[in-house]
Design a protein around this motif. Structure first.
Motif, PDB file in Angstrom:
ATOM      1  N   ASP A 106     -53.105  25.772 -17.253  1.00  9.00           N
ATOM      2  CA  ASP A 106     -53.507  26.304 -15.947  1.00  9.00           C
ATOM      3  C   ASP A 106     -53.132  25.337 -14.827  1.00  9.00           C
ATOM      4  O   ASP A 106     -52.662  25.745 -13.764  1.00  9.00           O
ATOM      5  N   LYS A 151     -49.444  25.510 -14.190  1.00 10.62           N
ATOM      6  CA  LYS A 151     -49.127  26.694 -13.365  1.00 10.62           C
ATOM      7  C   LYS A 151     -49.530  26.468 -11.915  1.00 10.62           C
ATOM      8  O   LYS A 151     -48.814  26.851 -10.992  1.00 10.62           O
ATOM      9  N   SER A 152     -50.699  25.828 -11.720  1.00  9.84           N
ATOM     10  CA  SER A 152     -51.219  25.718 -10.352  1.00  9.84           C
ATOM     11  C   SER A 152     -50.384  24.787  -9.477  1.00  9.84           C
ATOM     12  O   SER A 152     -50.395  24.924  -8.261  1.00  9.84           O
ATOM     13  N   VAL A 208     -43.294  27.099 -13.843  1.00 11.01           N
ATOM     14  CA  VAL A 208     -43.183  28.463 -14.367  1.00 11.01           C
ATOM     15  C   VAL A 208     -42.832  28.422 -15.859  1.00 11.01           C
ATOM     16  O   VAL A 208     -42.549  27.354 -16.403  1.00 11.01           O
ATOM     17  N   VAL A 249     -44.701  28.563 -18.241  1.00 11.60           N
ATOM     18  CA  VAL A 249     -45.640  27.612 -18.841  1.00 11.60           C
ATOM     19  C   VAL A 249     -46.232  28.246 -20.097  1.00 11.60           C
ATOM     20  O   VAL A 249     -46.720  29.373 -20.053  1.00 11.60           O
ATOM     21  N   GLU A 250     -46.172  27.525 -21.217  1.00 13.32           N
ATOM     22  CA  GLU A 250     -46.738  28.112 -22.434  1.00 13.32           C
ATOM     23  C   GLU A 250     -47.091  27.052 -23.472  1.00 13.32           C
ATOM     24  O   GLU A 250     -46.570  25.942 -23.466  1.00 13.32           O
ATOM     25  N   GLY A 269     -43.250  23.698 -19.673  1.00 17.72           N
ATOM     26  CA  GLY A 269     -43.146  24.378 -18.393  1.00 17.72           C
ATOM     27  C   GLY A 269     -41.836  24.003 -17.729  1.00 17.72           C
ATOM     28  O   GLY A 269     -41.124  23.109 -18.199  1.00 17.72           O
TER      29      GLY A 269
END
Length: 217
Positions: free
Chosen positions: A185, A188-189, A193, A195-196, A213
């Protein structure tokens, strides 16, 4: 090998700590990191997952005993590698290793004691790959580190962390970030992009999870 060098550098204090790390002391933190490293089959496996163009620019956060750094230099054929290692003991052992010393001499590799939240010697938009194995736990506050990573990455450049669930059982005043969803998180913030959390790799003590990411193109 490197292990002996580290013992020489740190002296008998570290030898004691390695048997029974005391939490809270700096040497204890180093000893905990050494114990978490295993034999390097995990971090070298993580390097094998990285897709990077030849002649890429790579940053490794916390190379520690140097297993993955050796693999980065040999298999990814980079043009430049910055190794960011805050521990004097590890840094001294790495720089006294013949292979790494030769890479430093040639200008391929540089070793830095900086805290990775300020990498002002690395230009913005200049790095293809950031790699950090068993490192994300210690980056506090995580978003500051991630913002700096995003700054130095080229558009399309990747962040590649390797984490272990066993870290959840360690002293949480040292191992701060062990909730992988929260880590994703945060990635992402700050604007990363794709992101996994990838599939778990290897098994037993070597088992680890890649968190990845990318900086938007």
């Amino acid at each position: 090998g490197l292990g002996l060098n580290i013992k020489k550098v740190m002296g008998s204090a570290l030898a004691k700590q390695l048997r029974s790390p005391q939490e809270g002391s700096c040497v204890g933190w180093v000893a905990q990191r050494i114990m978490a490293m295993g034999k390097g089959d995990d971090s070298t496996d993580a390097v094998s997952l990285i897709s990077a163009p030849e002649k890429s620019v790579i940053v490794e956060l916390g190379p520690g005993a140097g297993y993955s750094l050796r693999q980065i230099l040999s298999s990814l054929k980079p043009s430049r590698v910055y190794a960011i290692e805050i521990s004097d003991a590890f840094r001294n052992a790495l720089t006294s290793d013949k292979e790494f010393a030769a890479s430093i001499e040639s200008g391929l590799l540089s070793m830095h004691a900086n805290d990775a939240k300020c990498l002002n010697f690395i230009p913005s938009n200049s790095v293809d790959v950031i790699f950090g194995f068993n490192v994300i736990y210690f980056l506090d506050p995580l978003d500051e580190y991630l913002k700096e990573m995003k700054r130095i990455l080229k558009p399309g450049g990747t962040v590649n962390f390797g984490v272990k669930d066993v870290a959840k059982t360690f002293d949480n005043t040292i191992y701060i970030n062990t909730d992988w969803t929260a880590c994703l998180d945060q990635m992402k913030s700050v604007g990363l992009v794709e992101v996994e959390q990838s599939e778990t790799r290897l098994e037993g003590p070597s088992e680890y999870i890649p968190l990845v990411g990318k900086k938007p193109k």
